[in-house]
Design an enzyme around this catalytic site. Structure first.
Site, mmCIF file in Angstrom:
data_model
loop_
_atom_site.group_PDB
_atom_site.id
_atom_site.type_symbol
_atom_site.label_atom_id
_atom_site.label_comp_id
_atom_site.label_asym_id
_atom_site.label_seq_id
_atom_site.Cartn_x
_atom_site.Cartn_y
_atom_site.Cartn_z
ATOM 1 N N GLU A 76 -3.922 0.731 -5.854
ATOM 2 C CA GLU A 76 -3.012 -0.200 -6.279
ATOM 3 C C GLU A 76 -3.114 -0.139 -7.693
ATOM 4 O OE1 GLU A 76 -0.063 -1.607 -5.780
ATOM 5 O OE2 GLU A 76 -1.056 -2.134 -3.740
ATOM 6 N N CYS A 99 0.939 -1.214 0.025
ATOM 7 C CA CYS A 99 0.036 0.041 -0.011
ATOM 8 C C CYS A 99 0.806 1.221 -0.008
ATOM 9 C CB CYS A 99 -0.969 0.143 1.176
ATOM 10 S SG CYS A 99 -1.733 1.548 1.344
#
Length: 235
Positions: free
Chosen positions: A111, A2
């Protein structure tokens, strides 16, 4: 992994939703493109003195953990994430995993899915669109160049714990933030839980999150871009 996330809430929003008793830092700016080394909110449970009750606090930290024993802050950008599988063993994280666990509030995270034509930016958020609580660790680093008592002597930093992505989301990326459900917040934040086996049991008991992917504009690729339009579906 992340490396970017969304945190659109005010301190008052966080206080209400995460059941915070004491807001230490109220000056928090919403961001739809939080990047490494940015200031971020962290929710934590701490006890002042032994005879005092545990208090849930909202504080600010810099994203990218600096271990208390580090000589400087240069490696912080590399420690924005900690792998769940090894977080209780790695020297950079094991002390924080034992006694300095927190929650990082967020709407969702970004993402980039690898595709033949290039990387596809994707926003992932909760199926119910409620705020998420990323499992986090925090540390307090003493700046050796400053004297004791200096107002900037201590730097608070934090990292987001990640875990293996499920088959449903694994095609986007093989890692995903570990998300703590509301009924586990108190257990996760409990400052009395310090044994490695107990922390390991907490980590292993986290349920699989139900996240929704949305392909978004490549504007999110650039940290200078910020605003709610970043999480809108790509045209």
């Amino acid at each position: 992994m992340c490396g970017r996330f969304v945190m659109s809430y005010s301190a008052a929003d966080i206080q209400d939703f995460y059941l915070v008793s004491e807001v230490v830092d109220r000056d928090m700016a919403a961001s739809w493109n939080v990047a490494p080394t940015d200031p971020i909110p962290v929710v934590l449970d701490r006890r002042g003195n032994e005879d005092e009750a545990v208090t849930r606090k909202l504080v600010t930290a810099r994203w990218g953990l600096v271990p208390s024993w580090a000589k400087d802050t240069k490696g912080a950008a590399r420690l924005i994430n900690a792998r769940m599988e090894t977080v209780t063993e790695k020297p950079s994280f094991r002390k924080a995993a034992a006694s300095r666990r927190g929650l990082i509030p967020g709407d969702g995270y970004y993402e980039w899915e690898k595709a033949p034509g290039g990387k596809i930016p994707t926003y992932l958020y909760g199926a119910d669109e409620q705020p998420l609580a990323f499992a986090a660790l925090f540390e307090n680093w003493p700046d050796p160049s400053l004297p004791d008592g200096h107002p900037e002597k201590w730097l608070r930093t934090a990292t987001i714990i990640t875990t293996a992505a499920t088959d449903a989301l694994g095609h986007i990326h093989d890692r995903t933030p570990l998300i703590v459900p509301p009924d586990m917040w108190t257990d996760w934040l409990d400052p009395e839980t310090t044994k490695e086996a107990d922390v390991r049991a907490l980590l292993d008991s986290m349920p699989e999150p139900h996240l929704v992917p949305r392909i978004v504009s490549d504007k999110v690729n650039y940290v200078r871009n910020n605003g709610p339009e970043l999480i809108e579906a790509a045209a």
